[in-house]
Design an enzyme around this catalytic site. Structure first.
Site, PDB file in Angstrom:
ATOM      1  N   HIS A  81       0.830  -1.214   0.000  1.00 54.51           N
ATOM      2  CA  HIS A  81       0.000   0.000   0.000  1.00 54.51           C
ATOM      3  C   HIS A  81       0.862   1.262   0.000  1.00 54.51           C
ATOM      4  CE1 HIS A  81      -3.784  -2.207   0.657  1.00 54.51           C
ATOM      5  NE2 HIS A  81      -3.068  -2.981   1.461  1.00 54.51           N
TER       6      HIS A  81
ATOM      7  N   ASN B 147     -10.253  -2.917   2.199  1.00 51.40           N
ATOM      8  CA  ASN B 147      -9.959  -2.827   0.771  1.00 51.40           C
ATOM      9  C   ASN B 147     -11.220  -2.456   0.002  1.00 51.40           C
ATOM     10  OD1 ASN B 147      -7.180  -3.542   0.813  1.00 51.40           O
ATOM     11  ND2 ASN B 147      -7.702  -5.708   0.945  1.00 51.40           N
TER      12      ASN B 147
END
Length: 493
Positions: free
Chosen positions: A55, A128
């Site tokens: 990420h 997510n």
């Protein structure tokens, strides 16, 4: 007329000349005496901090969450205490695999991380844009991430590594199907859903527990790119998400999401035909329908991206009274690993940084370490341990979380074997129309270019177990003939 502020050193000393370095003469060498030159160069060498291992590439903004529906019968969490209550938050969206300089419009799962500054401490929901994930056991997470990063010899991304791992891990099929579908490349953060993904728990004033899943439904509608459209976008800009999100908020076109929950009574976990704590599974909406809770709006861009977005630290360990964890093994591991990543990346006292600091009163006994820049002794130097006799912060048993009440077959929750990894991906595949299936087939075929045939055929057998048409469609897109082989598929089961 405003007076221009004086330029100073970091110690506050006025600077007379910021244009010319000190030297021994017109052509002479520079002087060690030029402490400000040395300070500027030394500071520049240290301006970067380690990027997130996963990420790394992200985009974020500040906003509010507003309660629209009463769910106090499920949770005592103050953030949900009354209809109309507003709570400030900071959101960060991201790709999973790409480095900090990667293009935004790549086919990848997107992170959907939220920090709510509640009046009982920070609550972080780190999910997510998909309701499931590739693996259900944290033992496999580092290995999975290795397959998404660069090959140790070629230093290139390896399609062989990705498909080899997926074909040997059939629990990944649900997430792979979503990733390779139309939703694999959202056009911008505001055009995708968000999910807590894990199963969490709610507990109310009476100490009753319910299991919960969080859903954030985009009010902007879903917009996605095909592979060809994404290539055209990346050819023009690698920063399409930042441009879209930042620009929308600057133009006061504030993105919004409808926040919903699925609620499961605690004892239902003992009788569902699937493991409700398995991160590769969803709860059918027919059994546990969405309940609207509120609206999330993003309405303020960061004044400084580094200090407010790059240094924002999210962790599932940050929960508040009324919200708890679950036996989800991936969640249990993330409770440790996320906070530990921040301690490494940002420092021991990362939660004292302005963007991470709670809005409410904070009292603890963490001491010293690098960058210990805050006071936490309430003005009394004797308050540096617990318990103490000097009136220091003390525990409050009224906030204790009720004990877990589930029982049943432990094997159902603990092992890879015996899980049905095919029904839910097959059900999802059958929801797609012909055009969506065709794009799915072609996306997978494109992603399999250069992958050894034995790995391709192993993965085709997993597709076949989900739905025979799934395997045949991918095989046609690859230009190969396919006959199912149960023995080959069992290599990954």
């Amino acid at each position: 007329m405003n007076k221009t502020p004086k330029l100073t050193t970091t110690a506050g000393n006025p600077i007379a000349d910021n244009q010319n370095s000190l030297s021994a003469g017109p052509r002479g060498p520079l002087l060690m005496q030029d402490y400000q030159l040395i300070e500027k160069l030394a500071h520049q060498n240290r301006e970067r901090i380690p990027e997130r291992v996963v990420h790394a590439k992200g985009w974020g903004a500040f906003g509010t969450f507003t309660v629209t529906n009463d769910i106090t019968k499920y949770t005592r969490a103050s953030i949900f205490s009354e209809v109309g209550k507003r709570t400030e938050l900071v959101a960060r969206f991201s790709t999973v695999a790409g480095e900090l300089g990667a293009a935004d419009a790549e086919r990848d799962v997107r992170g959907f991380a939220l920090k709510f500054y509640t009046d009982e401490g920070n609550w972080d929901l780190v999910g997510n844009n998909t309701p499931v994930f590739f693996v259900r056991d944290p033992y496999k997470f580092p290995d999975f991430i290795h397959t998404q990063k660069r090959h140790p010899k070629t230093h290139l991304r390896s399609a062989t590594a990705a498909w080899d791992f997926w074909s040997l891990s059939p629990e990944s099929l649900h997430q792979v199907t979503i990733l390779m579908s139309d939703r694999g490349i959202p056009t911008a953060p505001m055009f995708m859903n968000g999910y807590g993904s894990h199963t969490y728990s709610f507990w109310n004033e009476a100490g009753e527990r319910h299991w919960v899943k969080f859903h954030f439904k985009t009010q902007q509608g879903h917009k996605h790119l095909t592979n060809e459209e994404a290539e055209a976008v990346v050819g023009k800009t690698r920063e399409s998400y930042q441009e879209a999100l930042f620009g929308a908020i600057e133009n006061k076109d504030y993105p919004k999401w409808t926040v919903c929950v699925q609620i499961m009574p605690e004892k239902d976990a003992e009788k569902t035909p699937y493991n409700p704590f398995d991160l590769t599974k969803v709860w059918p909406h027919g059994d546990y329908p969405l309940i609207e809770v509120g609206v999330m709006e993003l309405n303020r861009n960061a004044g400084n991206y580094f200090t407010e977005i790059e240094m924002a630290a999210y962790s599932p360990s940050n929960i508040v009274p009324g919200i708890g964890h679950s036996p989800d093994k991936m969640l249990q591991a993330r409770v440790f690993s996320y906070a530990d990543a921040h301690r490494y990346r940002l420092g021991t006292h990362y939660e004292a940084l302005p963007v991470n600091r709670p809005k409410n009163e904070v009292n603890h006994y963490h001491k010293d370490g690098a960058m210990r820049f805050f006071q936490n002794d309430a003005g009394n130097p004797d308050l540096y341990y617990e318990p103490n006799s000097f009136g220091g912060p003390a525990e409050d048993p009224s906030y204790a979380e009720p004990p877990l009440g589930i029982s049943g077959d432990a094997d159902r929750y603990d092992h890879r074997e015996g899980n049905d990894d095919y029904t839910q991906p097959g059900n999802l595949y059958r929801l797609f129309n012909d055009s969506q299936r065709d794009r799915l087939h072609r996306n997978i075929a494109s992603a399999m270019q250069g992958v050894p045939e034995n790995i391709v055929r192993r993965q085709l057998n997993h597709f076949h177990r989900a739905d025979p048409a799934y395997a045949q469609g991918v095989a046609r897109a690859l230009g190969i003939e396919f006959e199912p082989d149960d023995e080959l598929a069992s290599l990954g089961a």
